[in-house]
Motif scaffolding. Structure first.
Motif, mmCIF file in Angstrom:
data_model
loop_
_atom_site.group_PDB
_atom_site.id
_atom_site.type_symbol
_atom_site.label_atom_id
_atom_site.label_comp_id
_atom_site.label_asym_id
_atom_site.label_seq_id
_atom_site.Cartn_x
_atom_site.Cartn_y
_atom_site.Cartn_z
ATOM 1 N N ASP A 1 50.945 92.313 -42.270
ATOM 2 C CA ASP A 1 50.981 92.601 -40.807
ATOM 3 C C ASP A 1 50.269 94.029 -40.845
ATOM 4 O O ASP A 1 49.888 94.638 -41.724
ATOM 5 C CB ASP A 1 52.404 92.668 -40.499
ATOM 6 C CG ASP A 1 53.445 93.583 -41.448
ATOM 7 O OD1 ASP A 1 52.830 94.530 -42.041
ATOM 8 O OD2 ASP A 1 54.342 93.417 -41.577
ATOM 9 N N ARG A 2 50.238 94.555 -39.421
ATOM 10 C CA ARG A 2 49.948 95.834 -39.257
ATOM 11 C C ARG A 2 50.128 96.984 -39.934
ATOM 12 O O ARG A 2 49.485 97.845 -40.397
ATOM 13 C CB ARG A 2 49.959 95.914 -37.827
ATOM 14 C CG ARG A 2 49.265 97.264 -37.345
ATOM 15 C CD ARG A 2 49.538 97.447 -35.543
ATOM 16 N NE ARG A 2 48.976 96.593 -34.910
ATOM 17 C CZ ARG A 2 47.895 96.525 -34.310
ATOM 18 N NH1 ARG A 2 46.921 97.631 -34.738
ATOM 19 N NH2 ARG A 2 47.314 95.549 -33.834
ATOM 20 N N GLU A 3 51.852 97.134 -40.194
ATOM 21 C CA GLU A 3 52.223 98.140 -40.911
ATOM 22 C C GLU A 3 51.949 98.134 -42.283
ATOM 23 O O GLU A 3 51.589 99.243 -42.917
ATOM 24 C CB GLU A 3 53.793 97.910 -40.788
ATOM 25 C CG GLU A 3 54.567 99.265 -41.242
ATOM 26 C CD GLU A 3 56.094 99.101 -41.259
ATOM 27 O OE1 GLU A 3 56.648 99.819 -41.836
ATOM 28 O OE2 GLU A 3 56.407 98.211 -40.485
ATOM 29 N N THR A 4 52.005 97.104 -43.068
ATOM 30 C CA THR A 4 51.430 96.974 -44.455
ATOM 31 C C THR A 4 50.056 97.460 -44.762
ATOM 32 O O THR A 4 49.640 98.344 -45.336
ATOM 33 C CB THR A 4 51.642 95.474 -44.918
ATOM 34 O OG1 THR A 4 53.212 95.239 -44.811
ATOM 35 C CG2 THR A 4 51.452 95.654 -46.443
ATOM 36 N N GLY B 1 48.245 99.202 -42.593
ATOM 37 C CA GLY B 1 47.915 100.426 -42.384
ATOM 38 C C GLY B 1 48.412 101.474 -43.591
ATOM 39 O O GLY B 1 47.729 102.332 -43.501
ATOM 40 N N GLY B 2 49.537 100.969 -44.046
ATOM 41 C CA GLY B 2 49.844 101.926 -45.195
ATOM 42 C C GLY B 2 48.657 101.927 -46.303
ATOM 43 O O GLY B 2 48.305 102.860 -46.893
#
Length: 241
Positions: free
Chosen positions: A53-56, A58-59
């Protein structure tokens, strides 16, 4: 005298080799950590532990950004330490110089609600504008990073004497421990004060090298009452003319 000179050269070569070895170890260590993090995140996605997903993602991109920043700073430091490095010296306006810094850090200053106070007691700088810009940017980046939200940063450009100009960056916030101050300009040094920050550990080293290339120096002071102050002092080689 020849024997003494040969022994001195031998010691210097040995010290240089030790520095290069330590340099390689430090670089390896600083690259290994974010690369290991990227690998573990990607493996977790492949194994289905994490979703892509976007959060993963992004990290993962943030860790890649750390690697890129370190490589860029390493490349610049090696270029600045090369014997063939050339400075393009000229007179530049301090007002334009500061305006560039304000524009560069405007978003971060606004995000943390930081106040940047500027005092120009000299209308000109003499040196390589691009390199001085990089040095002061490194100092301001550190100041923004370590100043608490709602705090204040000060940037001053002043004449120490008719032949010498000082660029001073001071920030509020936690002071640097006294035992770390002698080492903050060392390559990749990250004491407790900077351990949790996202810098490459080379910003102050690059600033010191730029000051040295201009025939100047850089100093740092830090205490709980006055915060942290970094000063670059460079000669004005046009004064005698």
């Amino acid at each position: 005298r020849i024997a003494h000179a040969a022994n001195t050269l031998s010691r210097r070569l040995e010290e240089e080799q030790q520095l290069r070895t330590q340099w390689a170890r430090d670089v390896t260590h600083d690259l290994r950590t974010p690369i290991a993090s990227i690998r573990s995140q990607l493996e977790a996605i492949v194994d289905g532990v994490y979703t892509a997903d976007r959060e993963t993602i992004g990290g993962t991109l943030a860790e890649l950004g750390r690697v890129e920043a370190l490589i860029d700073d390493l490349d610049e430091l090696m270029r600045l330490e090369a014997p063939s490095v050339h400075l393009t010296r000229d007179v530049c306006s301090t007002e334009l110089f500061v305006a560039t810094q304000r524009q560069r850090f405007g978003r971060e200053l606004e995000r943390k609600r930081l106040q940047l106070d500027v005092a120009l007691h000299s209308g000109r700088l003499y040196g390589d504008e691009k390199l001085l810009d990089r040095a002061v940017s490194n100092l301001l980046a550190n100041a923004v990073r370590h100043t608490p939200e709602g705090g204040r940063i000060e940037l001053r450009i002043e004449e120490e004497s008719p032949e010498r100009t000082r660029i001073v960056v001071r920030n509020e916030g936690e002071s640097i421990p006294a035992d770390e101050l002698p080492h903050v300009f060392d390559r990749l040094y990250r004491g407790e004060y900077a351990r949790n920050s996202h810098g490459s550990g080379l910003g102050l080293t690059i600033a010191r090298r730029i000051a040295e290339l201009h025939g100047g120096d850089i100093t740092i002071e830090s205490d709980a009452a006055h915060g942290t102050t970094v000063t670059i002092a460079i000669p004005d080689l046009t004064y005698s003319s």
